[in-house]
Design a protein around this motif. Structure first.
Motif, PDB file in Angstrom:
ATOM      1  N   ARG A 134       0.829  -1.207   0.000  1.00 35.44           N
ATOM      2  CA  ARG A 134       0.000   0.000   0.000  1.00 35.44           C
ATOM      3  C   ARG A 134       0.864   1.257   0.000  1.00 35.44           C
ATOM      4  O   ARG A 134       0.600   2.208  -0.739  1.00 35.44           O
ATOM      5  CB  ARG A 134      -0.943  -0.023   1.204  1.00 35.44           C
ATOM      6  N   THR A 138       1.238   3.542  -3.493  1.00 33.00           N
ATOM      7  CA  THR A 138       0.795   4.939  -3.393  1.00 33.00           C
ATOM      8  C   THR A 138       1.928   5.882  -3.783  1.00 33.00           C
ATOM      9  O   THR A 138       1.712   6.879  -4.500  1.00 33.00           O
ATOM     10  CB  THR A 138       0.322   5.240  -1.961  1.00 33.00           C
ATOM     11  N   THR A 143      -3.641   4.616  -7.434  1.00 36.74           N
ATOM     12  CA  THR A 143      -4.780   4.991  -6.594  1.00 36.74           C
ATOM     13  C   THR A 143      -5.587   3.745  -6.262  1.00 36.74           C
ATOM     14  O   THR A 143      -6.035   3.019  -7.166  1.00 36.74           O
ATOM     15  CB  THR A 143      -5.686   6.004  -7.321  1.00 36.74           C
ATOM     16  N   GLU A 144      -5.758   3.492  -4.964  1.00 37.85           N
ATOM     17  CA  GLU A 144      -6.516   2.321  -4.542  1.00 37.85           C
ATOM     18  C   GLU A 144      -8.003   2.559  -4.767  1.00 37.85           C
ATOM     19  O   GLU A 144      -8.559   3.572  -4.341  1.00 37.85           O
ATOM     20  CB  GLU A 144      -6.244   2.012  -3.076  1.00 37.85           C
TER      21      GLU A 144
END
Length: 293
Positions: A134, A138, A143-144
């Motif tokens: 994560r 990032t 973009t999650e």
């Protein structure tokens, strides 16, 4: 007389040192582990139409000393492996464009006209691996997307990137966390790579000079030496594989066993997802999973 005495003392010291190096040692899991030596390989394919495909793989071997001398040798190999590991991780991350966590046990990576992918197996807990990805993704500008599924032993996250849709899948199995990271390119493969609708495809190849037998659940596939060794090079090459080396399977978990002459059979569980294509390549006595599509 002094020279004779010195010679006796020197000979005695050598005998004592040799005896010490031959002393049995008690196994130490914290010291004698699977992070000691590295087997690695890379293949590059360039075609006349401009397509380029690169495959990387690396595997840590275990150094298990029985004697003090072997332990000292293992310590030296461990130091060299750690230095080589940092160099390898940095180069592969830069070349593939995907972050690679330290402490891995097995890595495969693919950068082809269809996909950028990395398969990583680590002796770390899922929460730690998820946190690494994560943060790293990032930082890379990914973009999650909403709707991440994170459970005790599984995680599945979709991402949006400037290069196309991407996904991260983590599973916990046999004391390891398995990370599958992929970024899909816009190019569509031909039938060589494509599985049947709503199924997953396994393609089997042998990159060694010895025959091998792969069993997927109850199905046995015999691979001659070098059979299908270039299946990951292009979808045309994959399409030339005999049907016996292409398995379209329902999504789920499968027991896969590799047997080679003179070696103990090695089994692992492998998960197949719908609309994914994987190559399982025999190399150095193990099966290397490479995401192809």
């Amino acid at each position: 007389m002094k020279g004779r005495t010195l010679g006796i003392l020197l000979a005695g010291s050598l005998v004592a040192a040799t005896a010490a190096l031959a002393m049995p040692v008690t196994p130490d899991p914290a010291r004698d582990g699977s992070t000691d030596t590295i087997q690695a390989g890379w293949s590059h394919t360039s075609r006349s139409n401009g397509d380029v495909a690169d495959i990387w793989w690396a595997l840590r071997d275990r150094c298990s000393p029985d004697y003090l001398g072997e332990r000292l040798l293992c310590d030296g190999l461990r130091m060299l492996a750690r230095a080589a590991s940092r160099t390898f991780e940095s180069k592969m991350s830069a070349d593939v464009g995907l972050p690679l966590p330290a402490g891995w046990g097995l890595i495969t990576a693919n950068n082809s006209p269809f996909i950028r992918s990395a398969h990583v197996e680590l002796p770390l807990d899922l929460k730690t691996v998820l946190g690494f990805y994560r943060a790293a993704l990032t930082k890379n500008g990914w973009t999650e997307n909403a709707g991440a599924a994170v459970e005790g032993d599984r995680a599945a996250i979709a991402f949006t990137t400037s290069d196309g849709p991407a996904s991260l899948r983590l599973t916990r199995r046999d004391g390891r966390t398995i990370a599958d990271l992929s970024l899909h390119k816009s190019r569509v493969a031909t039938a060589g790579f494509l599985p049947k609708p709503e199924q997953g495809r396994l393609m089997l190849g042998n990159r060694t000079d010895d025959a091998a037998v792969v069993t997927v659940n109850e199905r046995t596939i015999k691979l001659a030496a070098r059979a299908g060794e270039k299946l990951a090079n292009s979808d045309d090459t994959a399409g030339e594989l005999p049907d016996s080396q292409k398995l379209d399977l329902s999504p789920g978990k499968y027991k896969v066993t590799l047997t080679m002459d003179g070696s103990e059979a090695r089994s692992r569980e492998f998960e197949v997802a719908a609309n994914e294509t994987w190559g399982l390549l025999v190399e150095h006595g193990v099966l290397l999973p490479v995401r192809l599509y």
